[in-house]
Design a protein around this motif. Structure first.
Motif, PDB file in Angstrom:
ATOM      1  N   GLY A  18       0.916  -0.757   0.418  1.00 50.35           N
ATOM      2  CA  GLY A  18       0.410  -0.012   0.034  1.00 50.35           C
ATOM      3  C   GLY A  18       0.934   1.540  -0.144  1.00 50.35           C
ATOM      4  O   GLY A  18       0.018   2.763  -0.016  1.00 50.35           O
ATOM      5  N   ARG A  19       2.325   1.407  -0.633  1.00 51.70           N
ATOM      6  CA  ARG A  19       3.101   2.329  -0.037  1.00 51.70           C
ATOM      7  C   ARG A  19       2.721   3.298  -1.131  1.00 51.70           C
ATOM      8  O   ARG A  19       2.541   4.786  -1.208  1.00 51.70           O
ATOM      9  CB  ARG A  19       4.056   1.980  -0.417  1.00 51.70           C
ATOM     10  CG  ARG A  19       5.054   1.128   0.959  1.00 51.70           C
ATOM     11  CD  ARG A  19       6.594   1.065   1.410  1.00 51.70           C
ATOM     12  NE  ARG A  19       6.988  -0.135   1.917  1.00 51.70           N
ATOM     13  CZ  ARG A  19       7.906  -0.828   2.249  1.00 51.70           C
ATOM     14  NH1 ARG A  19       8.081  -1.004   1.011  1.00 51.70           N
ATOM     15  NH2 ARG A  19       8.452  -1.645   3.575  1.00 51.70           N
ATOM     16  N   ALA A  20       2.172   2.710  -2.613  1.00 47.35           N
ATOM     17  CA  ALA A  20       2.259   3.978  -3.492  1.00 47.35           C
ATOM     18  C   ALA A  20       0.616   3.916  -3.473  1.00 47.35           C
ATOM     19  O   ALA A  20       0.602   5.494  -3.708  1.00 47.35           O
ATOM     20  CB  ALA A  20       2.138   2.576  -5.087  1.00 47.35           C
ATOM     21  N   SER A  21      -0.739   3.537  -2.970  1.00 40.99           N
ATOM     22  CA  SER A  21      -1.442   4.091  -2.935  1.00 40.99           C
ATOM     23  C   SER A  21      -1.626   5.198  -1.948  1.00 40.99           C
ATOM     24  O   SER A  21      -2.228   5.942  -1.995  1.00 40.99           O
ATOM     25  CB  SER A  21      -2.502   2.862  -2.323  1.00 40.99           C
ATOM     26  OG  SER A  21      -2.806   1.644  -3.103  1.00 40.99           O
ATOM     27  N   GLU A  22      -0.367   5.260  -0.969  1.00 39.51           N
ATOM     28  CA  GLU A  22      -0.614   6.213   0.246  1.00 39.51           C
ATOM     29  C   GLU A  22       0.088   7.530  -0.191  1.00 39.51           C
ATOM     30  O   GLU A  22      -0.786   7.889  -0.029  1.00 39.51           O
ATOM     31  CB  GLU A  22      -0.249   5.562   1.822  1.00 39.51           C
ATOM     32  CG  GLU A  22       0.867   6.547   2.713  1.00 39.51           C
ATOM     33  CD  GLU A  22      -0.843   6.961   3.617  1.00 39.51           C
ATOM     34  OE1 GLU A  22      -0.505   8.177   3.981  1.00 39.51           O
ATOM     35  OE2 GLU A  22      -1.925   6.333   3.294  1.00 39.51           O
ATOM     36  N   GLY A  69      -2.271   9.175  -2.160  1.00 35.27           N
ATOM     37  CA  GLY A  69      -3.788   9.756  -1.750  1.00 35.27           C
ATOM     38  C   GLY A  69      -4.983   8.656  -1.974  1.00 35.27           C
ATOM     39  O   GLY A  69      -6.115   9.262  -1.584  1.00 35.27           O
ATOM     40  N   VAL A  70      -4.468   7.195  -2.005  1.00 31.29           N
ATOM     41  CA  VAL A  70      -6.051   6.356  -2.842  1.00 31.29           C
ATOM     42  C   VAL A  70      -6.271   5.276  -1.575  1.00 31.29           C
ATOM     43  O   VAL A  70      -7.162   4.778  -1.856  1.00 31.29           O
ATOM     44  CB  VAL A  70      -5.978   6.123  -4.144  1.00 31.29           C
ATOM     45  CG1 VAL A  70      -5.895   7.296  -5.529  1.00 31.29           C
ATOM     46  CG2 VAL A  70      -4.878   5.224  -4.383  1.00 31.29           C
ATOM     47  N   LEU A  71      -4.894   5.494  -0.473  1.00 29.90           N
ATOM     48  CA  LEU A  71      -5.481   4.140   0.277  1.00 29.90           C
ATOM     49  C   LEU A  71      -6.418   4.578   1.119  1.00 29.90           C
ATOM     50  O   LEU A  71      -6.616   5.306   2.026  1.00 29.90           O
ATOM     51  CB  LEU A  71      -3.964   4.121   0.908  1.00 29.90           C
ATOM     52  CG  LEU A  71      -3.706   2.514   2.014  1.00 29.90           C
ATOM     53  CD1 LEU A  71      -3.890   1.661   1.108  1.00 29.90           C
ATOM     54  CD2 LEU A  71      -2.907   2.338   3.025  1.00 29.90           C
ATOM     55  N   ARG A 127      -7.892  -1.382   1.144  1.00 30.69           N
ATOM     56  CA  ARG A 127      -7.666  -1.640   0.600  1.00 30.69           C
ATOM     57  C   ARG A 127      -7.565   0.291  -0.374  1.00 30.69           C
ATOM     58  O   ARG A 127      -7.995   1.182  -0.070  1.00 30.69           O
ATOM     59  CB  ARG A 127      -8.950  -1.536  -0.230  1.00 30.69           C
ATOM     60  CG  ARG A 127      -9.026  -2.805   0.107  1.00 30.69           C
ATOM     61  CD  ARG A 127     -10.849  -3.537   0.097  1.00 30.69           C
ATOM     62  NE  ARG A 127     -11.171  -4.401  -0.112  1.00 30.69           N
ATOM     63  CZ  ARG A 127     -12.454  -5.437  -0.059  1.00 30.69           C
ATOM     64  NH1 ARG A 127     -13.123  -4.315  -0.878  1.00 30.69           N
ATOM     65  NH2 ARG A 127     -12.430  -7.340   0.531  1.00 30.69           N
ATOM     66  N   ALA A 128      -6.962  -0.094  -2.053  1.00 32.26           N
ATOM     67  CA  ALA A 128      -6.925   1.393  -2.708  1.00 32.26           C
ATOM     68  C   ALA A 128      -8.467   1.776  -2.715  1.00 32.26           C
ATOM     69  O   ALA A 128      -9.340   0.984  -3.099  1.00 32.26           O
ATOM     70  CB  ALA A 128      -6.865   1.133  -3.532  1.00 32.26           C
TER      71      ALA A 128
END
Length: 149
Positions: A97-101, A104-106, A112-113
């Protein structure tokens, strides 16, 4: 939760994992592209959205636009999802979830995204952010917006 990147910004340098287990950095996604985040493989809304992109893929290719789907699901889950529904574009994994965080989509409560899409311009800059997405009409909406880029 981080803020969503805005129009004109470049994506933060984040890492995704391809279905074959290789690393793909956001800076390697170049040219006109769609980077759409979704909650979970093979759920009703996510399947509708993925199949809508699949069904319009010839239009995306004609417009010179690459499509990438992203969730926190494993590469194995992505492969099964792609095969089951005949998806004709890559699915990327954000395992921790690093990219999602960073984008700003986590959704931390659900792990989940959220369903958020970024339309990227020629130079990789964000042309449009879609924070509210209808799985049924989203693929058509993006094609319409991309025509005006």
């Amino acid at each position: 939760m981080s803020e969503l990147p805005r129009k004109g910004q470049t994506l933060p340098d984040v890492e995704f994992i391809t279905e074959s287990g290789e690393s793909l950095r956001s800076k390697e996604i170049s040219g006109r592209s769609v980077l759409y985040f979704y909650p979970k493989d093979d759920t009703p809304g996510c399947t509708k959205e993925a199949c809508a992109f699949r069904d319009r893929m010839s239009d995306y290719e004609a417009a010179g636009i690459e499509v990438y789907g992203v969730s926190l699901d494993s590469p194995e889950s992505h492969r099964a999802f792609r095969e089951k529904h005949g998806l004709n574009f890559p699915l990327l994994t954000d395992p921790e979830g690093r990219a999602s965080e960073a984008l700003g989509v986590l959704n931390p409560e659900k792990g989940r995204a959220r369903r958020v899409t970024f339309l990227l311009g020629e130079g990789g800059e964000i042309a449009k952010t879609y924070p509210e997405v209808s799985p049924e009409t989203h693929a058509d909406e993006i094609l319409s917006d991309a025509a005006s880029l």
